[in-house]
Design a protein around this motif. Structure first.
Motif, PDB file in Angstrom:
ATOM      1  N   ILE A 136     -21.229   9.802 -50.174  1.00 58.66           N
ATOM      2  CA  ILE A 136     -21.403  10.505 -51.446  1.00 58.66           C
ATOM      3  C   ILE A 136     -21.127  12.175 -50.996  1.00 58.66           C
ATOM      4  CG2 ILE A 136     -22.796   8.888 -52.613  1.00 58.66           C
ATOM      5  CD1 ILE A 136     -25.164  10.841 -51.984  1.00 58.66           C
ATOM      6  N   LEU A 137     -21.304  12.556 -49.973  1.00 58.67           N
ATOM      7  CA  LEU A 137     -21.356  13.997 -49.521  1.00 58.67           C
ATOM      8  C   LEU A 137     -19.898  14.520 -49.295  1.00 58.67           C
ATOM      9  CD1 LEU A 137     -24.207  14.242 -47.048  1.00 58.67           C
ATOM     10  CD2 LEU A 137     -24.315  15.036 -49.355  1.00 58.67           C
ATOM     11  N   ASN A 138     -19.459  15.494 -50.117  1.00 60.31           N
ATOM     12  CA  ASN A 138     -18.317  15.918 -49.933  1.00 60.31           C
ATOM     13  C   ASN A 138     -17.105  15.143 -49.624  1.00 60.31           C
ATOM     14  OD1 ASN A 138     -17.322  18.424 -50.744  1.00 60.31           O
ATOM     15  ND2 ASN A 138     -17.304  19.343 -48.460  1.00 60.31           N
ATOM     16  N   PRO A 139     -17.056  13.904 -50.562  1.00 60.90           N
ATOM     17  CA  PRO A 139     -15.878  13.204 -50.313  1.00 60.90           C
ATOM     18  C   PRO A 139     -14.551  13.906 -50.618  1.00 60.90           C
ATOM     19  CG  PRO A 139     -16.832  12.934 -52.682  1.00 60.90           C
ATOM     20  CD  PRO A 139     -17.660  13.816 -51.950  1.00 60.90           C
ATOM     21  N   TYR A 140     -13.324  13.190 -49.927  1.00 60.19           N
ATOM     22  CA  TYR A 140     -12.162  13.477 -49.887  1.00 60.19           C
ATOM     23  C   TYR A 140     -11.867  14.811 -49.282  1.00 60.19           C
ATOM     24  CZ  TYR A 140     -13.039  11.206 -54.613  1.00 60.19           C
ATOM     25  OH  TYR A 140     -13.696  10.560 -55.617  1.00 60.19           O
ATOM     26  N   LYS A 141     -12.903  15.037 -48.245  1.00 59.65           N
ATOM     27  CA  LYS A 141     -12.820  16.086 -47.575  1.00 59.65           C
ATOM     28  C   LYS A 141     -12.938  15.974 -45.934  1.00 59.65           C
ATOM     29  CE  LYS A 141     -13.381  18.448 -51.198  1.00 59.65           C
ATOM     30  NZ  LYS A 141     -14.479  19.195 -51.760  1.00 59.65           N
ATOM     31  N   THR A 142     -12.227  16.726 -45.114  1.00 56.23           N
ATOM     32  CA  THR A 142     -12.257  16.817 -43.434  1.00 56.23           C
ATOM     33  C   THR A 142     -11.405  15.450 -42.874  1.00 56.23           C
ATOM     34  OG1 THR A 142     -14.475  17.882 -43.695  1.00 56.23           O
ATOM     35  CG2 THR A 142     -13.897  16.989 -41.651  1.00 56.23           C
ATOM     36  N   LEU A 143     -11.954  14.249 -43.505  1.00 54.42           N
ATOM     37  CA  LEU A 143     -11.471  13.223 -42.840  1.00 54.42           C
ATOM     38  C   LEU A 143     -10.419  12.366 -43.473  1.00 54.42           C
ATOM     39  CD1 LEU A 143     -14.732  11.377 -41.492  1.00 54.42           C
ATOM     40  CD2 LEU A 143     -13.287  12.638 -40.238  1.00 54.42           C
ATOM     41  N   PRO A 144      -9.311  11.869 -42.775  1.00 55.45           N
ATOM     42  CA  PRO A 144      -8.221  11.044 -43.307  1.00 55.45           C
ATOM     43  C   PRO A 144      -8.913  10.020 -44.399  1.00 55.45           C
ATOM     44  CG  PRO A 144      -7.919  11.376 -41.317  1.00 55.45           C
ATOM     45  CD  PRO A 144      -9.424  11.834 -41.178  1.00 55.45           C
TER      46      PRO A 144
END
Length: 570
Positions: free
Chosen positions: A559-567
């Motif tokens: 739930i934390l900042n999804p769609y970010k940082t990791l592929p």
């Protein structure tokens, strides 16, 4: 580095007077063809501009930013949708600080580059760690996605929602908890604005180890979450070294209190390092303990013109050898950057048109007396490259002698063709403005494609010249500038408007070129939304798997900042 931000929806405050005066002498050295006058590079006061976020209705509305989900191929994950019951629960947790007004939300849904835009319907403004804990506990139970947001000055789409995530703002968590005058240890909440913290510690004889162009808006929690680099990296290193401890709230509401103020603590895993640079994907940073160095008593800035990039590199090598421990910054910019800041921001070039010189009665050197000059028309740069060198130390006489010896050597050897020096606080800021406000000038030139790369210093500028030939007339400008002392290139391309053709020419070519040099696709801006898919150019598959495992361990529902940082995972 994050820059001073002036976009539709932002209010830019500064004094509007051209009053630099002539209180500081600018020197010319043996072997110099000329040392030109220092006007006001801002065409106004040299006070550092501060950026304030305001409602978008304050100014004429810019073209609406396309929704991220429409511009980019991204699929919404199966999170819940905010309900009336959720709003009532949040109102009990943070009474009066549950924001659903679309006009207020508009500013928090759009990044400052105006390239990504979410559709969140809810903004929460907690004041305490306990409130953050209750919010995340509720979101975890309800499977509501959360987008932590600080000053929203990021450049890779990491600070705004992609879909309808709940925006959790740290703006009201802005209290200094303590400052220790002996050790220089600052403990503060995550929402403290960097410039406010700088002022707080400077009044007590210290400086923040971090300095960014966006210091008037960015939050220290966001700085730590993105491991921001900035202008003092060369002298004080990264936040991985200067952050002594932090407090973070995990996805399920658990408060992890690692807010240590100890310089040394060799007890097991150093958990704070997990959150530095994690971009809000592992936990929400709520407080930080950071080590502040003593404030230098003497600061000088030299702004110099170089005839080529080879000379920029040789000047840096000479600089390190002769300035040593007092060297605090070595920045570079190309001629197109100088043209953009003079064209779009009406900043005056400090290396143009010689003025009158007078001899110094003690040293025999000739000094230029600066006049109060405002830029009225942009001027063409007279050097292919410029470097900004800052020294800081405890003895002005000692530092001046070392700086003079360095300048005499680089001028007499032809590495530097002209330049100017400032020691007065206002003029130092004026020279820094030429470097710090490049990104602002670029934003006024058109649509900007931004790349923040780490490369071997000897190859740092090759990519810029390569792309100019590759893009040809499709690009308005292709510029390179950045922290040469750290091997950090800020590569920027502008065009009249967003062009899929230009983007296709740039990507993945830029990332492939960087990977061939064993560089990094992100030196200091992070990955956010825009770069999450290119992490593999800088990290091996084993590292990616471990990162994903850490994410699953600390945030099993994602739930934390999804769609970010990791592929994205298939």
């Amino acid at each position: 580095m994050a820059p001073h931000l002036v976009q539709p929806g932002w209010r830019f405050w500064r004094q509007a007077a051209c009053t630099l005066g002539a209180s500081v002498q600018h020197r010319t050295w043996a072997g110099a063809s000329r040392i030109p006058r220092l006007g006001s590079p801002w065409g106004a006061t040299a006070t550092s501009p501060r950026v304030y976020r305001s409602g978008f209705s304050t100014f004429p509305r810019a073209p609406e930013v396309m929704l991220t989900r429409e511009r980019y191929p991204v699929r919404r994950l199966p999170f819940s949708v905010v309900s009336g019951e959720d709003l009532a629960a949040f109102e009990r947790i943070v009474p009066g600080r549950v924001i659903t007004d679309p006009e207020v939300l508009e500013a928090s849904n759009v990044d400052w580059l105006r390239t990504v835009r979410g559709s969140s319907v809810l903004l929460l403004r907690p004041r305490t760690t306990e409130e953050v804990s209750h919010i995340l506990r509720h979101c975890h139970e309800r499977n509501l996605a959360v987008n932590p947001q600080g000053g929203n000055t990021g450049m890779v789409g990491g600070s705004v929602p992609v879909f309808d995530e709940v925006i959790l703002s740290t703006a009201l968590m802005n209290q200094v908890i303590s400052f220790h005058d002996m050790s220089g240890t600052l403990v503060c909440q995550a929402g403290c604005v960097l410039e406010d913290l700088s002022r707080h510690v400077e009044e007590r004889g210290f400086v923040m180890p971090l300095d960014l162009g966006a210091k008037g808006s960015c939050h220290i929690g966001g700085n730590v979450a993105t491991n921001a680099g900035g202008l003092r990296f060369l002298r004080y290193g990264s936040l991985h070294g200067t952050v002594l401890g932090l407090e973070a709230v995990l996805a399920d509401g658990t408060v992890l209190n690692c807010l240590s103020t100890l310089r040394k603590d060799n007890t097991g895993y150093d958990l704070k390092q997990l959150f530095i640079g994690s971009e809000g994907t592992l936990g929400v940073i709520t407080a930080v303990s950071i080590l502040c160095p003593p404030k230098p008593r003497a600061v000088s800035v030299a702004f110099l013109g170089c005839p080529g990039f080879s000379e920029v590199l040789q000047t840096f090598s000479t600089c390190k050898g002769l300035l040593g421990e007092i060297l605090s910054a070595y920045e570079f910019m190309d001629a197109e950057c100088m043209w953009l800041v003079t064209r779009h921001l009406r900043l005056a070039s400090p290396v143009q048109d010689p003025s009158r010189f007078i001899p110094d009665q003690h040293t025999g050197r000739r000094y230029h007396v600066a006049e109060s000059v405002c830029a009225s028309e942009p001027v063409d740069p007279e050097s292919p490259f410029y470097v900004l060198i800052e020294t800081s130390g405890s003895r002005a006489g000692h530092d001046a002698e070392k700086l003079n010896d360095f300048l005499e050597q680089v001028l007499s050897s032809g590495l530097v063709t002209d330049g100017t020096v400032a020691t007065d606080h206002m003029k130092v800021k004026a020279l820094w403005a030429l470097r710090e406000r490049i990104s602002e000038a670029l934003s006024r030139d058109g649509y900007v494609y931004k790349y923040d790369l780490s490369l071997p210093t000897e190859r740092l500028y090759d990519l810029v010249t390569d792309l100019r030939a590759r893009l040809g007339p499709r690009a308005k400008h292709v510029v390179g500038y950045g922290h040469l002392g750290d091997g950090n290139l800020h590569l920027n391309v502008t065009s009249e408007a967003f062009s899929p053709s230009v983007l296709g020419t740039l990507e993945p070519y830029v990332y492939e070129w960087t990977a061939e040099q064993r560089g990094s696709v992100s030196a200091e801006h992070g990955l956010g939304f825009k770069k999450r898919g290119v992490l593999g150019y800088s990290k091996p598959p084993e590292a990616l798997r471990l990162m994903q495992q850490l994410k699953a361990l600390l945030d099993p529902k994602g739930i934390l900042n999804p769609y970010k940082t990791l592929p994205a995972q298939a």
